[in-house]
Write an enzyme that holds these catalytic residues in place. Sequence first.
Site, PDB file in Angstrom:
ATOM      1  CE  LYS A   1      -9.214  -6.029   5.172  1.00 12.05           C
ATOM      2  NZ  LYS A   1      -9.398  -6.537   3.818  1.00 12.05           N
TER       3      LYS A   1
ATOM      4  CB  ILE B   1     -22.447 -24.229   8.686  1.00 12.76           C
ATOM      5  CG1 ILE B   1     -23.510 -23.601   9.556  1.00 12.76           C
ATOM      6  CG2 ILE B   1     -21.087 -24.104   9.280  1.00 12.76           C
ATOM      7  CD1 ILE B   1     -23.671 -24.285  10.907  1.00 12.76           C
TER       8      ILE B   1
ATOM      9  N   GLY C   1     -15.157 -19.898  -1.314  1.00 16.46           N
ATOM     10  CA  GLY C   1     -14.722 -19.396  -0.014  1.00 16.46           C
ATOM     11  C   GLY C   1     -15.845 -18.643   0.675  1.00 16.46           C
TER      12      GLY C   1
ATOM     13  CB  THR D   1     -16.869 -24.798   6.784  1.00 16.66           C
ATOM     14  OG1 THR D   1     -15.507 -25.195   6.915  1.00 16.66           O
ATOM     15  CG2 THR D   1     -17.628 -25.053   8.067  1.00 16.66           C
TER      16      THR D   1
ATOM     17  CB  SER E   1      -0.970  -0.001   1.181  1.00 16.14           C
ATOM     18  OG  SER E   1      -1.906  -1.034   1.008  1.00 16.14           O
TER      19      SER E   1
ATOM     20  CG  ASP F   1     -11.148  -5.300   0.696  1.00 14.96           C
ATOM     21  OD1 ASP F   1     -10.124  -4.763   0.241  1.00 14.96           O
ATOM     22  OD2 ASP F   1     -11.217  -5.748   1.857  1.00 14.96           O
TER      23      ASP F   1
ATOM     24  CG  ASN G   1     -10.830  -1.511   2.816  1.00 14.71           C
ATOM     25  OD1 ASN G   1     -11.654  -0.600   2.830  1.00 14.71           O
ATOM     26  ND2 ASN G   1     -10.246  -1.918   1.716  1.00 14.71           N
TER      27      ASN G   1
HETATM   28  P1  NAP Z   1     -10.160 -16.347   5.649  1.00 16.61           P
HETATM   29  O1  NAP Z   1     -11.177 -15.478   6.312  1.00 16.61           O
HETATM   30  O2  NAP Z   1      -9.132 -17.036   6.464  1.00 16.61           O
HETATM   31  O3  NAP Z   1     -10.994 -17.458   4.817  1.00 16.61           O
HETATM   32  C1  NAP Z   1     -10.310 -18.470   4.148  1.00 16.61           C
HETATM   33  C2  NAP Z   1     -11.286 -19.215   3.223  1.00 16.61           C
HETATM   34  O4  NAP Z   1     -10.525 -20.172   2.481  1.00 16.61           O
HETATM   35  C3  NAP Z   1     -12.384 -19.986   3.952  1.00 16.61           C
HETATM   36  O5  NAP Z   1     -13.552 -19.944   3.197  1.00 16.61           O
HETATM   37  C4  NAP Z   1     -11.791 -21.398   4.001  1.00 16.61           C
HETATM   38  O6  NAP Z   1     -12.768 -22.410   4.073  1.00 16.61           O
HETATM   39  C5  NAP Z   1     -11.097 -21.461   2.677  1.00 16.61           C
HETATM   40  N1  NAP Z   1     -10.047 -22.459   2.646  1.00 16.61           N
HETATM   41  C6  NAP Z   1      -8.832 -22.423   3.252  1.00 16.61           C
HETATM   42  N2  NAP Z   1      -8.137 -23.535   2.987  1.00 16.61           N
HETATM   43  C7  NAP Z   1      -8.927 -24.308   2.186  1.00 16.61           C
HETATM   44  C8  NAP Z   1      -8.769 -25.571   1.573  1.00 16.61           C
HETATM   45  N3  NAP Z   1      -7.640 -26.287   1.717  1.00 16.61           N
HETATM   46  N4  NAP Z   1      -9.767 -26.044   0.808  1.00 16.61           N
HETATM   47  C9  NAP Z   1     -10.903 -25.327   0.648  1.00 16.61           C
HETATM   48  N5  NAP Z   1     -11.120 -24.128   1.209  1.00 16.61           N
HETATM   49  C10 NAP Z   1     -10.142 -23.627   1.973  1.00 16.61           C
HETATM   50  O7  NAP Z   1      -9.353 -15.539   4.535  1.00 16.61           O
HETATM   51  P2  NAP Z   1      -9.848 -14.242   3.738  1.00 16.61           P
HETATM   52  O8  NAP Z   1      -9.574 -13.033   4.540  1.00 16.61           O
HETATM   53  O9  NAP Z   1     -11.246 -14.498   3.319  1.00 16.61           O
HETATM   54  O10 NAP Z   1      -8.862 -14.198   2.490  1.00 16.61           O
HETATM   55  C11 NAP Z   1      -8.964 -15.138   1.415  1.00 16.61           C
HETATM   56  C12 NAP Z   1      -7.938 -14.784   0.348  1.00 16.61           C
HETATM   57  O11 NAP Z   1      -8.284 -13.574  -0.327  1.00 16.61           O
HETATM   58  C13 NAP Z   1      -6.555 -14.574   0.939  1.00 16.61           C
HETATM   59  O12 NAP Z   1      -5.680 -15.416   0.238  1.00 16.61           O
HETATM   60  C14 NAP Z   1      -6.250 -13.111   0.694  1.00 16.61           C
HETATM   61  O13 NAP Z   1      -4.878 -12.917   0.402  1.00 16.61           O
HETATM   62  C15 NAP Z   1      -7.111 -12.781  -0.505  1.00 16.61           C
HETATM   63  N6  NAP Z   1      -7.508 -11.353  -0.567  1.00 16.61           N
HETATM   64  C16 NAP Z   1      -7.038 -10.588  -1.614  1.00 16.61           C
HETATM   65  C17 NAP Z   1      -7.389  -9.246  -1.704  1.00 16.61           C
HETATM   66  C18 NAP Z   1      -6.873  -8.400  -2.846  1.00 16.61           C
HETATM   67  O14 NAP Z   1      -6.942  -7.179  -2.762  1.00 16.61           O
HETATM   68  N7  NAP Z   1      -6.367  -8.988  -3.904  1.00 16.61           N
HETATM   69  C19 NAP Z   1      -8.227  -8.664  -0.739  1.00 16.61           C
HETATM   70  C20 NAP Z   1      -8.689  -9.477   0.305  1.00 16.61           C
HETATM   71  C21 NAP Z   1      -8.320 -10.823   0.380  1.00 16.61           C
HETATM   72  P3  NAP Z   1     -13.369 -22.889   5.495  1.00 16.61           P
HETATM   73  O15 NAP Z   1     -14.400 -21.837   5.848  1.00 16.61           O
HETATM   74  O16 NAP Z   1     -13.964 -24.200   5.216  1.00 16.61           O
HETATM   75  O17 NAP Z   1     -12.228 -22.929   6.465  1.00 16.61           O
END
Ligand code: NAP
Length: 286
Positions: free
Chosen positions: A79, A168, A140, A166, A30, A115, A100
């Site tokens: 956040k 739910i 996700g 998951t 950033s 976002d 954010n």
């Molecule tokens: P988070 O809250 O930790 O959620 C992770 C998600 O990934 C959950 O839905 C989880 O499923 C799923 N997951 C993790 N491992 C998995 C696997 N092996 N198989 C299937 N599903 C799996 O993370 P987040 O904050 O949502 O972020 C997600 C991604 O978005 C990150 O990699 C982040 O870097 C990216 N992101 C990018 C930007 C951008 O500006 N480009 C902005 C925001 C986020 P469960 O619920 O079943 O655990």
Amino acid sequence: MSAARYTKSRKLIMTDRYAVIGNPVAHSQSPMIHAEFARATGEAIRYEKLFAELGRFREVVEGFIAEGGRGLNVTLPFKGEAYRMSDEVTERARAAEAVNTLTFRDGKVYGDNTDGIGLVRDIVQAMDVQLAGKNVLVLGAGGAVRGVLEPLLEEKPASLTIANRTLIKAEALVHHFAPWGVCQATGYGELAGRAFDVIINATSTSLHNELPPIPAGLFNARSLAYDMVYSKGLTPFLRRAQSENAGMLADGLGMLVEQAAESFFIWRGKRPDTRKVTHMLRELLA
Ligand code: NAP
């Protein structure tokens, strides 16, 4: 306090202070993005990184405000706390229950979430792919998905499906976002044989060089495969999409820059050219 700077003719310029706050925060792009925006638009701002210990978010933010800070970008894991600390929030932040972008003005804290609009602008404007009337699949159900659902629904897709390991959690999001539009929740197994126009990987699998458990045959020549994670080469998700001849592939670098541009607009009232900065970051990643 705003930092004082002088031009060569000794004209005083007050430089407004901004920062990104997170834990960790050292990796954040950033400061570089906002420095480029400021240079391109002629805005006098200083933008730094602010580390906060877990449990000390509010204290660190209050310290920044006391020193005259004008605004903060908020990254993981704060956040939700930023949302709760805001006196007023925008509709999209209220939907996400996550903030954010914080703005400090007239003794008040204003919260927004850029976002989702960052993702939508990257797809609709930068890539010229319309979401209206399309069948959209989001993989996700974590914080990233919560941040983007309302702006995605605003685009009026024909359908918006959330698939999560998951189930739910996906169902809870469908319920939570019902006031803003209709989404469907599903497990990965039920995706077999279905077709989508836009498939967004918002799981954290790419960070671990893994593929989400999607069935084979999900992509076709008309589909856009979008991974919110950005990386030097293709992520496993984008490699799968490429091997199934998806029409377009994109990673989350554009989203990162677009969400920053929206924060910059909130703070400075100017829209920077995002293409140049995305291109610059892409070169740095290479
Ligand atoms: P988070 O809250 O930790 O959620 C992770 C998600 O990934 C959950 O839905 C989880 O499923 C799923 N997951 C993790 N491992 C998995 C696997 N092996 N198989 C299937 N599903 C799996 O993370 P987040 O904050 O949502 O972020 C997600 C991604 O978005 C990150 O990699 C982040 O870097 C990216 N992101 C990018 C930007 C951008 O500006 N480009 C902005 C925001 C986020 P469960 O619920 O079943 O655990």
